[in-house]
Scaffold this motif. Structure first.
Motif, PDB file in Angstrom:
ATOM      1  N   GLY A  97      18.407  53.348 -51.686  1.00  0.00           N
ATOM      2  CA  GLY A  97      17.015  54.104 -52.322  1.00  0.00           C
ATOM      3  C   GLY A  97      15.811  53.495 -51.930  1.00  0.00           C
ATOM      4  N   SER A  98      15.761  52.180 -51.899  1.00  0.00           N
ATOM      5  CA  SER A  98      14.505  51.408 -51.351  1.00  0.00           C
ATOM      6  C   SER A  98      14.417  51.607 -49.874  1.00  0.00           C
ATOM      7  N   GLU A  99      15.295  51.763 -49.165  1.00  0.00           N
ATOM      8  CA  GLU A  99      15.083  52.248 -47.758  1.00  0.00           C
ATOM      9  C   GLU A  99      14.433  53.680 -47.660  1.00  0.00           C
ATOM     10  N   THR A 100      14.968  54.496 -48.450  1.00  0.00           N
ATOM     11  CA  THR A 100      14.504  55.863 -48.403  1.00  0.00           C
ATOM     12  C   THR A 100      12.992  55.677 -48.407  1.00  0.00           C
ATOM     13  N   VAL A 101      12.259  54.765 -49.566  1.00  0.00           N
ATOM     14  CA  VAL A 101      11.000  54.623 -49.701  1.00  0.00           C
ATOM     15  C   VAL A 101      10.213  54.152 -48.180  1.00  0.00           C
ATOM     16  N   LEU A 102      11.067  52.904 -47.771  1.00  0.00           N
ATOM     17  CA  LEU A 102      10.606  52.323 -46.679  1.00  0.00           C
ATOM     18  C   LEU A 102      10.228  53.427 -45.611  1.00  0.00           C
ATOM     19  N   PHE A 103      11.457  54.084 -45.285  1.00  0.00           N
ATOM     20  CA  PHE A 103      11.289  55.047 -44.038  1.00  0.00           C
ATOM     21  C   PHE A 103      10.356  56.129 -44.413  1.00  0.00           C
ATOM     22  N   ALA A 104      10.258  56.541 -45.625  1.00  0.00           N
ATOM     23  CA  ALA A 104       9.258  57.579 -45.966  1.00  0.00           C
ATOM     24  C   ALA A 104       7.556  57.018 -45.648  1.00  0.00           C
ATOM     25  N   SER A 105       7.431  55.757 -45.823  1.00  0.00           N
ATOM     26  CA  SER A 105       6.153  55.351 -45.479  1.00  0.00           C
ATOM     27  C   SER A 105       5.892  55.283 -43.979  1.00  0.00           C
ATOM     28  N   LEU A 144      28.621  53.072 -45.992  1.00  0.00           N
ATOM     29  CA  LEU A 144      27.606  53.956 -46.648  1.00  0.00           C
ATOM     30  C   LEU A 144      26.156  53.599 -45.791  1.00  0.00           C
ATOM     31  N   TYR A 145      25.992  52.344 -45.435  1.00  0.00           N
ATOM     32  CA  TYR A 145      24.981  52.065 -44.536  1.00  0.00           C
ATOM     33  C   TYR A 145      24.753  52.784 -43.396  1.00  0.00           C
ATOM     34  N   TRP A 146      26.099  52.853 -42.712  1.00  0.00           N
ATOM     35  CA  TRP A 146      26.052  53.854 -41.397  1.00  0.00           C
ATOM     36  C   TRP A 146      25.593  55.211 -41.527  1.00  0.00           C
ATOM     37  N   HIS A 147      26.153  55.851 -42.860  1.00  0.00           N
ATOM     38  CA  HIS A 147      25.853  57.233 -42.820  1.00  0.00           C
ATOM     39  C   HIS A 147      24.419  57.292 -43.178  1.00  0.00           C
ATOM     40  N   PHE A 148      23.869  56.439 -43.752  1.00  0.00           N
ATOM     41  CA  PHE A 148      22.543  56.405 -44.277  1.00  0.00           C
ATOM     42  C   PHE A 148      21.684  56.432 -42.870  1.00  0.00           C
ATOM     43  N   ILE A 149      22.076  55.640 -41.989  1.00  0.00           N
ATOM     44  CA  ILE A 149      21.213  55.619 -40.547  1.00  0.00           C
ATOM     45  C   ILE A 149      21.438  56.815 -40.031  1.00  0.00           C
ATOM     46  N   ASP A 150      22.593  57.690 -40.250  1.00  0.00           N
ATOM     47  CA  ASP A 150      22.486  59.062 -39.587  1.00  0.00           C
ATOM     48  C   ASP A 150      21.750  59.814 -40.333  1.00  0.00           C
ATOM     49  N   LEU A 154      26.806  51.949 -30.181  1.00  0.00           N
ATOM     50  CA  LEU A 154      26.262  51.285 -28.939  1.00  0.00           C
ATOM     51  C   LEU A 154      26.051  52.346 -27.767  1.00  0.00           C
ATOM     52  N   ALA A 155      26.634  53.179 -27.761  1.00  0.00           N
ATOM     53  CA  ALA A 155      26.159  54.389 -26.745  1.00  0.00           C
ATOM     54  C   ALA A 155      24.827  54.795 -27.011  1.00  0.00           C
ATOM     55  N   PHE A 156      24.536  55.298 -28.371  1.00  0.00           N
ATOM     56  CA  PHE A 156      23.447  55.555 -29.004  1.00  0.00           C
ATOM     57  C   PHE A 156      22.240  54.502 -28.674  1.00  0.00           C
ATOM     58  N   LEU A 157      22.466  53.484 -28.874  1.00  0.00           N
ATOM     59  CA  LEU A 157      21.604  52.458 -28.744  1.00  0.00           C
ATOM     60  C   LEU A 157      21.085  52.498 -27.228  1.00  0.00           C
ATOM     61  N   ALA A 158      22.038  52.564 -26.289  1.00  0.00           N
ATOM     62  CA  ALA A 158      21.727  52.438 -24.841  1.00  0.00           C
ATOM     63  C   ALA A 158      21.128  53.663 -24.545  1.00  0.00           C
ATOM     64  N   CYS A 159      21.247  54.782 -25.174  1.00  0.00           N
ATOM     65  CA  CYS A 159      20.401  55.962 -24.908  1.00  0.00           C
ATOM     66  C   CYS A 159      18.918  55.582 -25.495  1.00  0.00           C
ATOM     67  N   GLY A 211      16.486  49.354 -34.646  1.00  0.00           N
ATOM     68  CA  GLY A 211      16.810  48.046 -35.353  1.00  0.00           C
ATOM     69  C   GLY A 211      17.804  48.145 -36.531  1.00  0.00           C
ATOM     70  N   HIS A 212      17.783  49.243 -37.069  1.00  0.00           N
ATOM     71  CA  HIS A 212      18.789  49.501 -38.046  1.00  0.00           C
ATOM     72  C   HIS A 212      20.028  49.402 -37.541  1.00  0.00           C
ATOM     73  N   VAL A 213      19.910  50.246 -36.577  1.00  0.00           N
ATOM     74  CA  VAL A 213      21.419  50.525 -35.517  1.00  0.00           C
ATOM     75  C   VAL A 213      21.878  49.084 -35.081  1.00  0.00           C
ATOM     76  N   ILE A 214      20.860  48.461 -34.486  1.00  0.00           N
ATOM     77  CA  ILE A 214      21.363  46.984 -33.926  1.00  0.00           C
ATOM     78  C   ILE A 214      22.000  46.223 -35.197  1.00  0.00           C
ATOM     79  N   PHE A 215      21.199  46.230 -36.327  1.00  0.00           N
ATOM     80  CA  PHE A 215      21.876  45.379 -37.623  1.00  0.00           C
ATOM     81  C   PHE A 215      23.115  46.002 -37.897  1.00  0.00           C
ATOM     82  N   GLY A 216      23.070  47.065 -37.904  1.00  0.00           N
ATOM     83  CA  GLY A 216      24.629  47.692 -38.363  1.00  0.00           C
ATOM     84  C   GLY A 216      25.619  47.514 -37.314  1.00  0.00           C
ATOM     85  N   LEU A 217      25.468  47.508 -36.096  1.00  0.00           N
ATOM     86  CA  LEU A 217      26.379  47.070 -35.059  1.00  0.00           C
ATOM     87  C   LEU A 217      26.931  45.548 -35.465  1.00  0.00           C
ATOM     88  N   SER A 218      25.668  44.942 -35.349  1.00  0.00           N
ATOM     89  CA  SER A 218      26.070  43.155 -35.689  1.00  0.00           C
ATOM     90  C   SER A 218      26.938  43.024 -36.812  1.00  0.00           C
TER      91      SER A 218
END
Lengths: 214, 107
Positions: free
Chosen positions: A42-50, A191-197, A118-123, A157-164
């Motif tokens: 919920g707070s990430e939504t607001v962060l990305f909104a800004s 759930l985090y990964w879906h949110f990234i999508d 990882l493939a997404f990140l490479a792109c 950066g969220h993808v990198i964090f998610g992969l780690s």
């Protein structure tokens, strides 16, 4: 393994004959983790909104540098979208096998999710490198440049964090098997990964597609 | 019953339920892919242009995000009241932020 640890672990073991419907929410800890990740999202939504708001406000402030129409290409963004969307489905498969108490298949599908991420990140790295070397378009080129790299880079950066997160999760639990202690951890990651999508859906729409429309 | 023949001895009813749910997930995935292709095709073929296209693209994105939230992230399921409240609350604040930043720049 110490004696104490053995007891601690066996308390979380799943009896296949009366397995919980959702092992990720079978314990109070699992329930709190589920609520916790949603507070975070919920707070990430607001962060990305800004960040989206900033990008929308500054996308035409190019200071004579490259514009959105100069830079963006459909093909790579489409490929990245398919990669991330498919990785979202593969993590659904992982959770499906979690509910069926099949640890090996859950690990397998989580692994596929990681590879697609990882493939997404490479792109994305290729895309940024292409903008910097071929167009001289950097963070400092213009207000548009700063807004673009902040928004899209923050998502990357969220993808990198998610992969780690995923790698640590899979390695730590590789020999443990599925139980009610680590099931919430896998579910939280999914759930985090879906949110990234979800965030990427808005990035490809608002940044790339609308940027090409003009 | 023999021990440890397989890691998953859940009853068949439960397994069938999980399987049915997975079918719905795959259907929502196919729909999301379809929305994505429509969005890219609209921009690629330039059948539409301007503000109307932007609005349509945004609607497609919102629909796709709702599929993701309701099905992939299970917001439609029971016991997701607090989760829904949090994410919809976040979306309301997000809309306010984006609209206000947009309005002060573009109005």
């Amino acid at each position: 393994m110490s004696h104490q640890e053995t007891i601690g672990r066996s308390a979380h073991k799943i009896n296949p004959n009366k397995a919980p419907i959702d092992p990720s929410r079978a314990t109070p800890e699992g329930k709190y983790k589920h609520l916790g990740i949603w507070i975070f999202l919920g707070s990430e939504t607001v962060l990305f909104a800004s960040l989206f708001g900033t990008y929308i406000a500054l996308k035409n402030s190019t200071a004579g540098g490259p514009t959105t129409q100069d830079l963006y290409g459909l093909e790579l963004v489409f490929l990245m979208t398919l990669l991330l969307l498919t990785s979202s489905l593969t993590s659904v498969y992982a959770i499906y096998h979690m509910k069926n108490n099949n640890f090996k298949k859950m690990q397998l599908w989580m692994g596929i999710t990681g590879l697609l991420g990882l493939a997404f990140l490479a792109c994305e790295i290729y895309e940024f490198a292409h903008y910097i070397t071929d167009y001289g378009f950097t963070f400092r080129s213009s207000a548009f440049g700063s807004a673009f790299y902040t928004l899209v880079g923050f998502h990357g950066g969220h993808v990198i964090f998610g992969l780690s997160w995923l790698i640590v999760l899979m390695m730590r639990n590789a020999k443990r098997g599925l139980d009610t202690y680590n099931a919430p951890k896998y579910n939280t990651f999914a759930l985090y990964w879906h949110f990234i999508d979800v965030v990427w859906v808005f990035i490809f729409t608002v940044v790339y597609l609308m940027g090409m429309v003009g | 019953m023999t021990e440890n023949t397989t890691s998953n001895r859940l009853d068949t009813f439960r397994k069938q339920e999980n399987k049915d749910e997975m079918k719905i997930q795959v259907i929502s995935f196919v729909s999301m892919i379809a929305f994505t292709i429509i969005a890219f095709a609209l921009v690629g073929t330039q059948l539409m242009t301007g503000a109307y296209l932007s609005i349509l693209l945004f609607v497609l994105a919102v629909v796709q995000a709702m599929f993701q939230f309701l099905y992939f992230m299970h917001l439609k399921d029971k016991g997701h009241g607090p989760a829904s409240a949090l994410i919809y609350g976040g979306m309301i604040i997000a809309t306010t932020v984006i609209l206000s930043l947009g309005v002060i720049t573009w109005w």
